[in-house]
Design an enzyme around this catalytic site. Structure first.
Site, mmCIF file in Angstrom:
data_model
loop_
_atom_site.group_PDB
_atom_site.id
_atom_site.type_symbol
_atom_site.label_atom_id
_atom_site.label_comp_id
_atom_site.label_asym_id
_atom_site.label_seq_id
_atom_site.Cartn_x
_atom_site.Cartn_y
_atom_site.Cartn_z
ATOM 1 N N PRO A 24 2.749 12.257 26.436
ATOM 2 C CA PRO A 24 3.436 10.989 26.168
ATOM 3 C C PRO A 24 4.935 11.227 26.043
ATOM 4 O O PRO A 24 5.362 12.249 25.501
ATOM 5 C CB PRO A 24 2.856 10.542 24.819
ATOM 6 C CG PRO A 24 1.656 11.382 24.585
ATOM 7 C CD PRO A 24 1.858 12.658 25.340
ATOM 8 N N LYS A 25 5.736 10.312 26.561
ATOM 9 C CA LYS A 25 7.179 10.351 26.337
ATOM 10 C C LYS A 25 7.490 9.474 25.136
ATOM 11 O O LYS A 25 7.269 8.265 25.175
ATOM 12 C CB LYS A 25 7.953 9.878 27.566
ATOM 13 C CG LYS A 25 9.458 10.087 27.391
ATOM 14 C CD LYS A 25 10.243 9.630 28.578
ATOM 15 C CE LYS A 25 11.706 10.022 28.440
ATOM 16 N NZ LYS A 25 12.280 9.664 27.128
ATOM 17 N N LEU A 26 7.974 10.090 24.079
ATOM 18 C CA LEU A 26 8.233 9.369 22.845
ATOM 19 C C LEU A 26 9.659 8.828 22.817
ATOM 20 O O LEU A 26 10.576 9.420 23.395
ATOM 21 C CB LEU A 26 7.982 10.282 21.648
ATOM 22 C CG LEU A 26 6.560 10.843 21.567
ATOM 23 C CD1 LEU A 26 6.422 11.810 20.403
ATOM 24 C CD2 LEU A 26 5.538 9.714 21.450
#
Length: 289
Positions: A24-26
């Site tokens: 996931p790209k936070l």
């Protein structure tokens, strides 16, 4: 110890691949955490030391006597689990140490670690990503503030769909066998979950290039960056008959010329976050005569 971070390049579409891990790209900011001889130091990706800003991260959850340098993303989470980027920036900008300590209790951050770069006197950057991930999982003990970032194999499209459905930032694809290099690399690819919107151009800069844009009658951002010569020419030819005034910085035009933009999300004051030009629409699409 600061190690300049590895940076991803952009990919326009999610993909599946046996050669990559997908994470996931936070929606936070990059943080290098160094824990050497019992001393913690924290750095942004530009080597600004920010240790004092995040006292909730002082207790690094590793075994006694462990020296390590971690790479990850610091984020603020809302009660529903979504990222609060503006809340994080507010935390980052607090200056007084007493207010920082109060905020660490009332508005704590979380640190999601996705890499380990150094361990007990040895650099790990030459090791393949999957090996570094194995070491990270063994060394870091998840706590209330430290978390190992999840990753999956092969199914990049499925993970992106999850992020899309939740309205989150996107994904990062990382080659399993890649070493860690302190520069931008195609071995790491980020796919952003953009939102799209049609906006009107209300002004253009007099000097360096930039378009002020509005939506529903109010200014929502400024578009800069890469726009083709043809599209700029189309705009300027049409804009000359639409000028309504000017000041030191801008020439104002009737907001009838429309473009499409893509952006990450709306800010709390209803501005586009990191808007990018995504193409012509409306009158600008018509052939010039």
């Amino acid at each position: 110890m600061f190690i300049s971070p590895m940076q991803p390049m952009k990919a326009e579409e999610p993909f599946n691949s046996e050669e990559f891990l997908f994470e996931p790209k936070l929606n936070g900011h990059r943080l290098i955490v160094s824990f050497i001889n019992g001393q913690v130091n924290m750095y942004t990706r530009n080597n600004n030391e920010v240790t004092r800003q995040y006292p909730e991260l002082f207790n690094v959850p590793v075994d006694s006597g462990t020296d390590a340098v971690f790479d990850g993303e610091v984020v603020r989470l809302r009660e529903d689990g979504t990222n609060d980027f503006e809340g994080l920036i507010q935390r980052y900008r607090i200056g007084k140490i007493t207010k920082i300590k109060d905020a660490s209790r009332t508005h704590p951050v979380q640190y999601y670690v996705f890499d380990i770069l150094y361990l007990n006197g040895k650099s790990l950057t030459h090791l393949p990503l999957v090996k570094r991930k194995e070491i990270l999982a063994r060394i870091l003990k998840p706590s209330g503030y430290y978390h190992v970032t999840m990753s999956i194999e092969h199914e990049g499209k499925a993970l992106f769909k999850v992020m899309e459905d939740k309205g989150l930032e996107g994904i990062v694809a990382k080659k399993k066998n890649s070493d860690y290099v302190s520069k931008r690399s195609e071995n790491w690819l980020m796919v952003i979950n953009y939102q799209y919107l049609e906006v009107s151009i209300s002004a253009y800069r007099r000097k360096e290039f930039g378009w002020l844009v509005e939506h529903e009658g109010r200014t929502v951002g400024c578009i800069e960056g890469t726009i083709s010569t043809e599209d700029r020419k189309a705009f300027y030819l049409l804009a000359q008959s639409l000028i309504t005034g000017q000041d030191r910085h801008f020439v104002y035009v009737k907001p009838v010329l429309k473009i499409r933009v893509r952006f990450r999300n709306w800010t709390s004051n209803h501005m586009l976050r990191t808007p990018e030009y995504a193409g012509l629409s409306g009158e600008l699409k018509k052939p010039l005569r």
